[in-house]
Motif scaffolding. Structure first.
Motif, short mmCIF file in Angstrom:
data_model
loop_
_atom_site.label_atom_id
_atom_site.label_comp_id
_atom_site.label_asym_id
_atom_site.label_seq_id
_atom_site.Cartn_x
_atom_site.Cartn_y
_atom_site.Cartn_z
N ARG A 60 76.92 58.96 25.57
CA ARG A 60 76.92 57.73 26.36
C ARG A 60 77.66 57.93 27.67
O ARG A 60 77.23 57.45 28.72
N GLY A 61 78.77 58.67 27.61
CA GLY A 61 79.49 58.97 28.84
C GLY A 61 78.64 59.76 29.82
O GLY A 61 78.65 59.49 31.03
N PHE A 62 77.89 60.70 29.30
CA PHE A 62 77.00 61.52 30.13
C PHE A 62 75.93 60.65 30.79
O PHE A 62 75.63 60.80 31.98
N GLU A 63 75.37 59.73 30.02
CA GLU A 63 74.33 58.85 30.56
C GLU A 63 74.87 57.98 31.69
O GLU A 63 74.20 57.79 32.72
N LEU A 64 76.07 57.45 31.51
CA LEU A 64 76.66 56.62 32.57
C LEU A 64 76.97 57.45 33.81
O LEU A 64 76.79 56.98 34.94
N LEU A 65 77.43 58.67 33.61
CA LEU A 65 77.68 59.53 34.76
C LEU A 65 76.39 59.85 35.51
O LEU A 65 76.36 59.87 36.74
N GLN A 66 75.32 60.09 34.77
CA GLN A 66 74.03 60.36 35.40
C GLN A 66 73.60 59.19 36.29
O GLN A 66 73.01 59.38 37.35
N SER A 67 73.92 57.98 35.85
CA SER A 67 73.54 56.80 36.65
C SER A 67 74.33 56.72 37.95
O SER A 67 73.96 55.96 38.85
N LEU A 68 75.42 57.47 38.04
CA LEU A 68 76.27 57.44 39.23
C LEU A 68 75.87 58.49 40.27
O LEU A 68 76.38 58.46 41.39
N LYS A 69 74.98 59.37 39.93
CA LYS A 69 74.66 60.48 40.83
C LYS A 69 74.21 60.00 42.20
O LYS A 69 74.61 60.53 43.24
N ASP A 77 83.59 61.69 46.15
CA ASP A 77 82.69 61.19 45.10
C ASP A 77 82.05 62.36 44.35
O ASP A 77 81.99 62.37 43.11
N LYS A 78 81.57 63.32 45.11
CA LYS A 78 80.86 64.46 44.51
C LYS A 78 81.81 65.34 43.71
O LYS A 78 81.45 65.85 42.64
N ALA A 79 83.03 65.54 44.24
CA ALA A 79 84.01 66.36 43.51
C ALA A 79 84.30 65.74 42.15
O ALA A 79 84.32 66.44 41.12
N ALA A 80 84.51 64.43 42.12
CA ALA A 80 84.81 63.74 40.86
C ALA A 80 83.60 63.77 39.93
O ALA A 80 83.74 64.04 38.72
N PHE A 84 83.69 65.47 36.18
CA PHE A 84 83.52 64.74 34.93
C PHE A 84 82.25 65.16 34.19
O PHE A 84 82.22 65.13 32.95
N MET A 85 81.25 65.58 34.92
CA MET A 85 80.09 66.18 34.26
C MET A 85 80.50 67.46 33.54
O MET A 85 80.09 67.72 32.40
#
Length: 345
Positions: A60-69, A77-80, A84-85
């Motif tokens: 679920r964490g991965f899915e939420l991170l993907q939505s932030l790309k 933003d990109k470094a963070a 986290f990925m």
């Protein structure tokens, strides 16, 4: 629900969000604080992703991170996002993807020590000592840049100790000793005596090696037997990383006979089906000739500007370099018309 109750619930939700952000900021401050500073919605989703990751709900964490790309606008933003990925991949046990993300994160100039040290440790274990050294130094610089009261001295001491080990494997003993001295000025790392014992054995100093082993016996007795055996092999010129050792010299003519007979099948490029087969056969021959190697052999097979190339990687191992030099010296000279052979670290 009354307007008053709705307002209360909203404020409570904001407070919980702020509390979660603060917890994550304490853990990941230098890389988290500047991320998505102009995008509150992205920060809310990032906080939610980190909450899931902290509970080991990685999918679920991965899915939420993907939505932030698509929200990654600035370098921070990109470094963070890449960091986290990488953290997700690490928790999922996907080491190569983890390292790739951490390295991508590092390209955006953040000052958080953790991804540098994680890449360094992975590279160190893979015997990629140059990459490990670079990242240990980057991580150390980040730690030293912090205010003294905020600096994590135990982590810094560990980084210096690991840097010492890395430099020892690269035979840069003066620099390794300097790193060890800097680690000694910080909280004691019990395992550092093992690193010091190997360094002084490599420097040919048995008295200092013995003192380190005595210290190790009182601090980390579980490491004593293995460290002592390693140090003795080094001092006795029997360790293949630090000294030439016997190998199957008689296999060399057979190797070159096989190489000449299969030259056309070796002329293939990465991605081709034949490439993996060619690399597998080369590895088998190297394992026969140099049976002392405990790691998988690394080499580069491919097409150069003018000729085909075979680059043999010695990983700074003296014994392997010694053997490779003799292997290449025995090659049929007519191969030089079509091939270029090199030894690399």
């Amino acid at each position: 629900m009354s307007e008053q109750n709705f307002e209360f619930d909203y404020e409570q939700a904001k407070d919980k969000l702020h509390q979660s952000w603060e917890v994550h900021r304490q853990a990941f401050g230098p890389i988290l604080e500047p991320a998505f500073s102009e995008n509150d919605n992205a920060r809310i989703r990032l906080t939610a992703a980190l909450n899931h990751i902290s509970r080991r709900e990685v999918k679920r964490g991965f899915e939420l991170l993907q939505s932030l790309k698509g929200d990654c606008v600035y370098a921070a933003d990109k470094a963070a996002w890449f960091f986290f990925m990488g953290l997700c991949f690490e928790m999922a046990g996907a080491q190569e993807q983890m390292v790739s993300c951490y390295q991508k994160s590092d390209e955006f100039g953040h000052r958080f020590y953790l991804p540098y040290l994680k890449v360094a440790r992975y590279a160190h274990l893979q015997a990629n000592f140059e990459l490990a050294e670079k990242n240990y130094c980057e991580g150390i610089d980040c730690l030293q840049a912090k205010e003294k009261e905020e600096r994590e001295d135990k982590v810094l001491a560990s980084a210096y100790t690991n840097l010492c080990s890395c430099l020892t494997m690269m035979h840069r003993y003066d620099k390794a000793e300097q790193a060890l001295a800097k680690a000694a000025m910080l909280p004691v790392q019990p395992a550092s005596a093992a690193t010091a014992a190997v360094l002084y054995a490599a420097m040919g100093q048995p008295d200092k090696t013995a003192r380190c082993l005595t210290q190790l016996a009182s601090q980390r007795s579980d490491l004593l037997e293995q460290t002592k055996a390693t140090a003795e092999k080094i001092l006795n010129s029997e360790h293949p990383h630090f000294s030439p050792v016997p190998f199957e010299h008689g296999m060399i003519p057979l190797f070159w006979q096989w190489f000449a007979e299969n030259e056309t099948t070796l002329c293939c490029l990465p991605g081709q089906e034949e490439y993996q087969q060619a690399c597998g056969k080369l590895a088998e021959w190297l394992e026969k000739i140099f049976p002392f190697m405990e790691r998988k052999f690394q080499f580069v097979l491919g097409r150069g500007e003018e000729k085909w190339e075979l680059k043999l990687c010695d990983r700074y191992a003296v014994g392997l370099n010694f053997g490779f030099l003799r292997l290449l010296a025995a090659r049929p000279k007519e191969l030089d018309n079509r091939w270029k052979f090199r030894i690399i670290h």
